[in-house]
Design a protein around this motif. Structure first.
Motif, PDB file in Angstrom:
ATOM      1  N   PRO A 269       0.823  -1.224   0.000  1.00 37.89           N
ATOM      2  CA  PRO A 269       0.000   0.000   0.000  1.00 37.89           C
ATOM      3  C   PRO A 269       0.856   1.273   0.000  1.00 37.89           C
ATOM      4  O   PRO A 269       0.491   2.258  -0.643  1.00 37.89           O
ATOM      5  CB  PRO A 269      -0.811  -0.104   1.295  1.00 37.89           C
ATOM      6  CG  PRO A 269      -0.787  -1.544   1.654  1.00 37.89           C
ATOM      7  CD  PRO A 269       0.532  -2.058   1.171  1.00 37.89           C
ATOM      8  N   ALA A 270       2.003   1.233   0.717  1.00 37.21           N
ATOM      9  CA  ALA A 270       2.867   2.428   0.725  1.00 37.21           C
ATOM     10  C   ALA A 270       3.390   2.719  -0.676  1.00 37.21           C
ATOM     11  O   ALA A 270       3.434   3.873  -1.115  1.00 37.21           O
ATOM     12  CB  ALA A 270       4.032   2.220   1.692  1.00 37.21           C
TER      13      ALA A 270
ATOM     14  N   LEU B  39       1.938   1.871  -3.462  1.00 32.42           N
ATOM     15  CA  LEU B  39       0.818   2.367  -4.284  1.00 32.42           C
ATOM     16  C   LEU B  39       0.544   3.843  -4.008  1.00 32.42           C
ATOM     17  O   LEU B  39       0.266   4.622  -4.913  1.00 32.42           O
ATOM     18  CB  LEU B  39      -0.445   1.548  -4.014  1.00 32.42           C
ATOM     19  CG  LEU B  39      -0.544   0.243  -4.801  1.00 32.42           C
ATOM     20  CD1 LEU B  39      -1.802  -0.507  -4.426  1.00 32.42           C
ATOM     21  CD2 LEU B  39      -0.538   0.513  -6.303  1.00 32.42           C
ATOM     22  N   LEU B  40       0.656   4.207  -2.734  1.00 33.10           N
ATOM     23  CA  LEU B  40       0.458   5.629  -2.390  1.00 33.10           C
ATOM     24  C   LEU B  40       1.551   6.484  -3.028  1.00 33.10           C
ATOM     25  O   LEU B  40       1.292   7.569  -3.555  1.00 33.10           O
ATOM     26  CB  LEU B  40       0.494   5.811  -0.875  1.00 33.10           C
ATOM     27  CG  LEU B  40      -0.841   5.853  -0.145  1.00 33.10           C
ATOM     28  CD1 LEU B  40      -0.621   6.146   1.321  1.00 33.10           C
ATOM     29  CD2 LEU B  40      -1.790   6.904  -0.740  1.00 33.10           C
ATOM     30  N   LEU B  41       2.775   5.964  -2.974  1.00 35.86           N
ATOM     31  CA  LEU B  41       3.894   6.719  -3.551  1.00 35.86           C
ATOM     32  C   LEU B  41       3.742   6.823  -5.077  1.00 35.86           C
ATOM     33  O   LEU B  41       3.984   7.890  -5.657  1.00 35.86           O
ATOM     34  CB  LEU B  41       5.223   6.050  -3.183  1.00 35.86           C
ATOM     35  CG  LEU B  41       6.488   6.854  -3.488  1.00 35.86           C
ATOM     36  CD1 LEU B  41       6.466   8.200  -2.794  1.00 35.86           C
ATOM     37  CD2 LEU B  41       7.735   6.079  -3.069  1.00 35.86           C
TER      38      LEU B  41
END
Lengths: 464, 367
Positions: free
Chosen positions: A441-442, A444-446
């Motif tokens: 998820p990190a 994907l956020l980045l």
């Protein structure tokens, strides 16, 4: 639509996933087919007709070939199917190339056609071709259900940038496949890692390549860094797309073939091509090289076969002479390796040699024209007035150093081996899984952050 | 092979992330503008068959999806922090940090642009048909990179060459060197512009060279507005502190007004309404404007000044008003020189071409 767009990531994909998993099994293929057609039509709706014609032709010809098995008509239907499948590709991709060269040869100024290349045409044409040829060869049965054949050719994960999936790869899954949380989880992870390779590394390296191209202070060192950066960019971009395709396929219950296996770890050019764009290499092997006689021919015929296949491979990548030269470059190297096997040379030396040749090949590949190609190659080897080093080279090396190192690390099997090692060593606490839960998820956020901020996000496959 | 428990955890987490973010993006109320990027944000496009077929809808929808994504500003900061601090990038799309300032790379020297600017200014002079007693001056304002770039290892353009080229090409003007009147502290940390309250050396240099030193006497009172987020501050997208915008007032400057020819409006010299907008530096003479005049009702002279300028001139002009009866500010990016002849008087006028090195290096916008 591109995978590396917010429209795909946060609008298209969640909607398709929700519909797909909520609806009963009998509707799932229709959901995927409708989604795939929308995916293709999103940016260029007018070309969807072309793709539908290709599908319809493959369907009808598959049935006709089967119905006329053993008769002369069978061959004629095969010929007709190949002609109809190749005609749009030849017209849209190669017509202007032909016109330009005719103009040069005849000393005239023939008008070029106003054509834009339909996205993914090289990929779906090859899939359609392999289908009818395989029906002709009796390897597969012609598909009775048009929507299943349409889904095979249009399936959005692999539609615009491969891998070039064979019908045999997914024949069973088209009508009967299973879904599991494990497939969803590992597929989503694979998709996310591929997206991160594309957006966080390949696009950044692409910026470096752009900086190099616009630099007024080039140097020999800068040329080599450019060669490294572009080679990494195209690998991470292309293999990133393949990772995304394989991951998405897995989520929906399909098992796509691997397209890349750490090609920069190869110790010969032959091995490099067993690791780079595997689905294209095996397609040309099975549908061109072997029908031409393969290895079981005389030396001169072998040379001719190899050079034919590699000229076609070059042309598949683009209708420009530099792609032809790129293909011939590899054809000659492969021929050389067949005649003089490199096994006697120490492995590190072979590896270094392969890397230098591959870097050189991508400099040829990325040249905008033949004069630019000549200038690039001469500059790479210091046969121009360029200095060995410049202040700009040092600045951009410092600025992109971490990205270049990360890109290089990501193109080796090191991260995967580290993950497997940690999985074994920390099995009671599941450290890698814990990291995965946090990192995906990190990442994907980045990726989202990178896309939001108007970064460089090219689509390299327009010309393929 | 991962355990069943971990499989469930990851599958649920990924689903929640994807569907949650998608739902948030779809349902949140759209923002009208981005203050950090100083621009209006795209709204959801209306689906029409024609737009869909042309591909315009897809393009507009992606712009909308990018502009209206939740947590847009924090995510931009996330990217900037990753690039600057984790990946050690020296600049992000040209934006870099040095000596407490945010600046944007301006490199290399675009000689043809400098020549183009000078030739256009010469052409303007020819059209104005100035009287014999008119004096023509030119000055280049160094951008922040002059103080920051080379000193911190960033690529920098050759400012000496730029000045020499400008002098050669704009031979009709007396050139005034401002480079040694300024230092890095005279610029805002997060903005390309200079600080009005720190221009006394510049005013003094101009007054001595242009011969109006004896007409300056005012002491100013310093006022400030805040918080001020400069243009580079927003582009950097880093969590950097805000600043205050300083401006100098005096009885004359409070009384004086600016007449804007474009919309035939009269506004105060310091436009507080504009300062509350996207770019607070528009405080000075209401920001970008093709043709503005400011008059000095208490002038001790009938001399006028024709100030050909970019945005740097907006904050300097009030400080020169005391020495002239009228200052006409002309921004050649927004008005064609042919129109000028009808609009301005040249009798008793000094002419000053005052341009930043940023504009000279990117002069295509000059008409």
């Amino acid at each position: 639509m591109l995978f590396s767009s917010l429209t795909f990531l946060y609008w298209f994909l969640p909607s398709v996933l929700i519909l797909y998993f909520l609806l009963p099994d009998r509707f799932k293929n229709f959901v995927l087919l409708a989604a795939s057609l929308l995916f293709y039509a999103w940016g260029e709706p007018r070309f969807i007709v072309l793709m539908l014609v290709t599908i319809l032709s493959a369907y009808v010809h598959g049935r006709l070939i089967e119905a006329t098995r053993g008769r002369l008509a069978e061959r004629l239907w095969l010929l007709s199917s190949i002609t109809i499948a190749l005609a749009p590709l030849l017209y849209f991709k190669y017509a202007n190339f032909l016109i330009d060269n005719l103009s040069v040869l005849t000393g005239t100024n023939l008008p070029v056609l106003k054509l834009s290349l339909p996205i993914g045409i090289s990929f779906y044409t090859f899939q359609a071709l392999s289908y009818t040829v395989d029906v002709y060869r009796g390897r597969i049965q012609a598909q009775r259900k048009l929507h299943l054949l349409a889904l095979y050719i249009t399936f959005f994960p692999q539609l615009i940038a491969g891998p070039i999936v064979r019908y045999t790869d997914i024949e069973t899954a088209l009508s009967r496949r299973s879904h599991s949380l494990e497939n969803f989880s590992s597929g989503f992870t694979r998709f996310s890692l591929g997206l991160a390779k594309k957006v966080l590394l390949a696009n950044e390296l692409g910026e470096f390549v752009q900086v190099f191209r616009s630099s007024g202070q080039k140097s020999v060192a800068f040329y080599w860094l450019y060669a490294v950066a572009f080679s990494l960019q195209i690998y991470l971009d292309f293999s990133g797309y393949s990772d995304m395709a394989i991951g998405l396929g897995r989520i929906f219950g399909f098992d796509f073939p691997e397209n890349f296996r750490y090609p920069f770890e190869a110790r010969s050019i032959t091995e490099f091509w067993r690791r780079w764009h595997i689905s294209l290499g095996s397609w040309f092997r099975d549908y061109v090289y072997i029908p031409l006689g393969g290895n079981r021919v005389s030396g001169s015929r072998l040379a001719l076969n190899l050079l034919t296949v590699w000229t076609l491979t070059g042309l598949w990548h683009g209708a420009e002479w530099q792609f032809v030269l790129w293909g011939l470059f590899f054809g000659l190297l492969l021929l050389f390796e067949k005649l003089l096997p490199v096994t006697g040379i120490a492995a590190p030396l072979r590896h270094a040699g392969v890397l230098v040749l591959v870097l050189l090949s991508f400099v040829i590949f990325n040249a905008g024209s033949l004069p630019e190609l000549w200038l690039d190659v001469r500059s790479l080897f210091g046969v121009t007035a360029l200095p060995w080093l410049s202040a700009e080279t040092l600045y951009y090396t410092r600025s992109y150093g971490a990205v270049l190192l990360l890109g290089a690390a990501a193109s080796t099997s090191g991260p995967r081996r580290l993950y497997e090692y940690l999985q074994q060593k920390t099995s009671p606490i599941h450290l890698p899984e814990l990291v995965r839960v946090l990192i995906v998820p990190a990442l994907l956020l980045l990726v989202t952050a990178y896309l939001l901020d108007g970064a460089y996000n090219p689509f390299l496959y327009f010309r393929f | 092979m991962q355990s069943a428990r971990w499989t469930k955890i990851t599958a649920v987490l990924f689903s929640v992330y994807l569907v949650g973010m998608a739902g948030w993006a779809a349902l949140r109320a759209p923002d009208a503008i981005s203050t950090s990027e100083r621009r209006p944000l795209a709204t959801r496009p209306v689906l029409t068959w024609k737009d869909f077929l042309s591909g315009n809808f897809a393009e507009d929808f992606e712009t909308y999806a990018l502009d209206q994504f939740p947590l847009r500003d924090p995510l931009r900061s996330f990217k900037a922090v990753t690039q600057f601090y984790l990946l050690q990038r020296l600049d992000k799309q040209g934006i870099y940090l040095a000596d407490g300032h945010v600046a944007k790379l301006e490199y290399p020297l675009n000689s043809s642009s400098v020549q183009n600017a000078a030739q256009k200014l010469e052409a303007v002079l020819a059209r104005l048909n100035l009287p014999q007693d008119s004096a023509v001056y030119a000055a280049v304002i160094p951008d922040k990179n002059f103080f920051l770039a080379a000193a911190n290892g960033y690529p920098a353009l050759d400012y000496a060459e730029m000045q020499a080229l400008f002098r050669t090409e704009l031979a009709s003007a007396h050139h005034i060197d401002l480079f040694d009147c300024l230092s890095l502290e005279d610029y805002y940390n997060g903005d390309p512009h200079w600080r009005q309250e720190r221009l006394s050396s510049v005013v003094e240099r101009l007054s001595l060279r242009m011969g109006f030193a004896d007409r300056l006497s005012t002491d100013y009172t310093e006022s400030l507005l805040g918080p001020f987020y400069g243009a580079y501050h927003g582009q950097a997208a880093l969590p950097l502190p805000s600043e205050s915008l300083h401006f100098l007032t005096s009885p004359l400057l409070t009384q004086a007004t600016a007449y804007h020819f474009e919309n035939h409006s009269t506004r105060p010299l310091y436009d507080l309404d504009k300062a509350a907008g996207l770019d607070a530096y528009d405080l000075f003479l209401s920001g970008a404007s093709a043709l503005v005049t400011i008059e000095n009702p208490a002038a001790s002279t009938d001399r006028e000044l024709l100030l050909f300028r970019d945005s740097f001139g907006s904050s300097l002009a009030p400080l020169l008003l005391e020495a002239y009866a009228k200052i006409t500010l002309i921004d050649l990016r927004y008005i064609h020189p042919d129109l000028l002849v009808e609009q301005i008087r040249t009798a008793n006028a000094d002419v000053l071409f005052l341009y930043s090195s940023l504009l000279l290096n990117n002069s295509l916008s000059l008409r």
